[in-house]
Design a protein around this motif. Structure first.
Motif, short mmCIF file in Angstrom:
data_model
loop_
_atom_site.label_atom_id
_atom_site.label_comp_id
_atom_site.label_asym_id
_atom_site.label_seq_id
_atom_site.Cartn_x
_atom_site.Cartn_y
_atom_site.Cartn_z
N ILE A 158 44.30 47.16 48.90
CA ILE A 158 43.37 46.59 48.17
C ILE A 158 44.12 46.11 47.02
O ILE A 158 44.93 46.66 46.24
N HIS A 159 43.80 44.92 46.41
CA HIS A 159 44.40 44.37 45.09
C HIS A 159 43.22 43.81 44.34
O HIS A 159 42.34 42.61 44.70
N ILE A 160 42.45 44.47 43.31
CA ILE A 160 41.47 43.92 42.68
C ILE A 160 41.99 43.24 41.34
O ILE A 160 43.08 43.75 40.58
N LYS A 161 41.45 42.02 41.04
CA LYS A 161 42.08 41.43 40.04
C LYS A 161 40.56 41.13 39.21
O LYS A 161 39.70 40.63 39.66
N ILE A 162 40.71 41.46 37.74
CA ILE A 162 39.75 41.14 36.78
C ILE A 162 40.27 40.59 35.58
O ILE A 162 41.36 40.93 35.32
N ARG A 163 39.42 40.00 34.69
CA ARG A 163 39.80 39.57 33.57
C ARG A 163 39.99 41.01 32.69
O ARG A 163 41.02 41.15 32.06
N GLY A 164 39.13 41.91 32.77
CA GLY A 164 39.00 43.22 32.09
C GLY A 164 39.01 42.99 30.40
O GLY A 164 39.33 43.87 29.85
N ASN A 165 38.21 42.16 30.40
CA ASN A 165 38.10 41.76 28.82
C ASN A 165 36.65 42.25 28.50
O ASN A 165 35.99 42.03 27.21
N ASN A 184 43.21 30.92 31.23
CA ASN A 184 41.86 31.31 31.20
C ASN A 184 41.67 32.77 31.29
O ASN A 184 40.73 33.35 31.82
N SER A 185 42.67 33.43 30.96
CA SER A 185 42.55 34.91 31.08
C SER A 185 41.31 35.49 30.35
O SER A 185 40.68 36.52 30.87
N TYR A 186 40.69 35.15 29.16
CA TYR A 186 39.93 35.62 28.61
C TYR A 186 38.41 34.77 28.71
O TYR A 186 37.40 35.31 29.01
#
Ligand code: PRP
Length: 254
Positions: A23-30, A236-238
């Motif tokens: 699994i590879h989860i990608k999130i902004r995390g902001n 567009n990370s944020y």
């Protein structure tokens, strides 16, 4: 590896594993919600993979919440990045990749972490403008911007920022007269750091001043910045931004 996640009307986040394996989860995390979303997916994945010891779980965080709060600023105040990193560590990912963290403290506090460099995005801006001088706005940005300047074979002008009664006072350590300048930093919040730096650069004769930040918050909009900055480059990370003043490099997975 496929999963679903959703948010109930009361704010609770939940997840469901559709297909097993890595699994590879990608999130902004902001946001705290993003972190809870990753935690719900990972909890469901752990339950599905309890007997699969070879499956690997990776987390990518594009814009880590609280990354500026990398110390206890004053006695009695909470050390917020420590709380956030403890939550991330409790998810027990095999690896955690973080795009352009504000400081090395995030990487030190998060287990199995690695940095994703912002060099590719700076390079795109650098080439688009036409080989400007890079400007690092403060001591914190100097080290990574110096590394990027070496890779791009770019000139680097360091500047320094100290706050006097809350207002930034800028000193520029190099000649910018007649030059195109690209300020490179990790994030823009209110943007005052860059407004004052761009003013100082133009007072010293800079022909044009551009800004690159990886994490484009710009919480007070662009009106003041437009007075002295010619154009902004960012990821567009944020958040996604739709404004002619801004060129945004889209991150795969967002
Ligand atoms: O858009 P602004 O509101 O002007 O903020 C942007 C600045 O703030 C952050 O540094 P910070 O002052 O948090 O760095 P520090 O770790 O040196 O305190 C960031 O690295 C920028 O330099």
């Amino acid at each position: 590896m496929k999963y679903e996640s959703k948010r109930f009307k009361d704010g609770q986040v939940t997840a469901k594993i559709i297909e097993g394996g890595n699994i590879h989860i990608k999130i902004r995390g902001n946001s705290y919600e993003d972190l809870f979303k990753a935690a719900a997916i990972k909890e469901a994945w752990d339950a599905e993979n309890a007997t699969n010891k070879t499956a690997v779980a990776k987390l990518t965080i594009f814009c880590l919440i609280g990354q500026r709060s990398d110390r206890r600023f004053n006695k009695g105040e909470s050390f917020d990045l420590k709380v956030i990193c403890k939550f991330i560590n409790d998810m027990k990912f095999d690896s955690v990749a973080i795009l352009h963290p504000h400081s090395p403290i995030s990487l030190a506090l998060i287990d199995n972490s690695e940095k994703i460099s912002h060099v590719d995005y700076v390079e795109k801006a650098f080439k688009h403008i036409g080989n400007p001088v890079l400007v690092s706005p403060d001591a914190g940005a100097y080290k990574t911007t110096h590394e990027i300047a070496e890779k791009l074979n770019a000139d680097l002008v360091p500047s320094n920022k100290v706050r006097v009664d809350g207002a930034p006072v800028i000193s520029i350590q190099g000649d910018v007269n007649g030059k195109q300048c690209l300020i490179v930093d990790d994030l823009a919040d209110g943007g005052r750091t860059f407004k004052f730096l761009a003013e100082a650069l133009k007072q010293q004769g800079a022909a044009e001043v551009y800004l690159y930040v990886t994490h484009a918050q710009f919480n007070y909009g662009f009106d003041e910045l437009k007075e002295t900055i010619d154009h902004v480059y960012c990821t567009n990370s944020y958040k996604d931004i739709d404004d002619d003043f801004v060129t945004q490099f889209k991150l795969a997975g967002l």
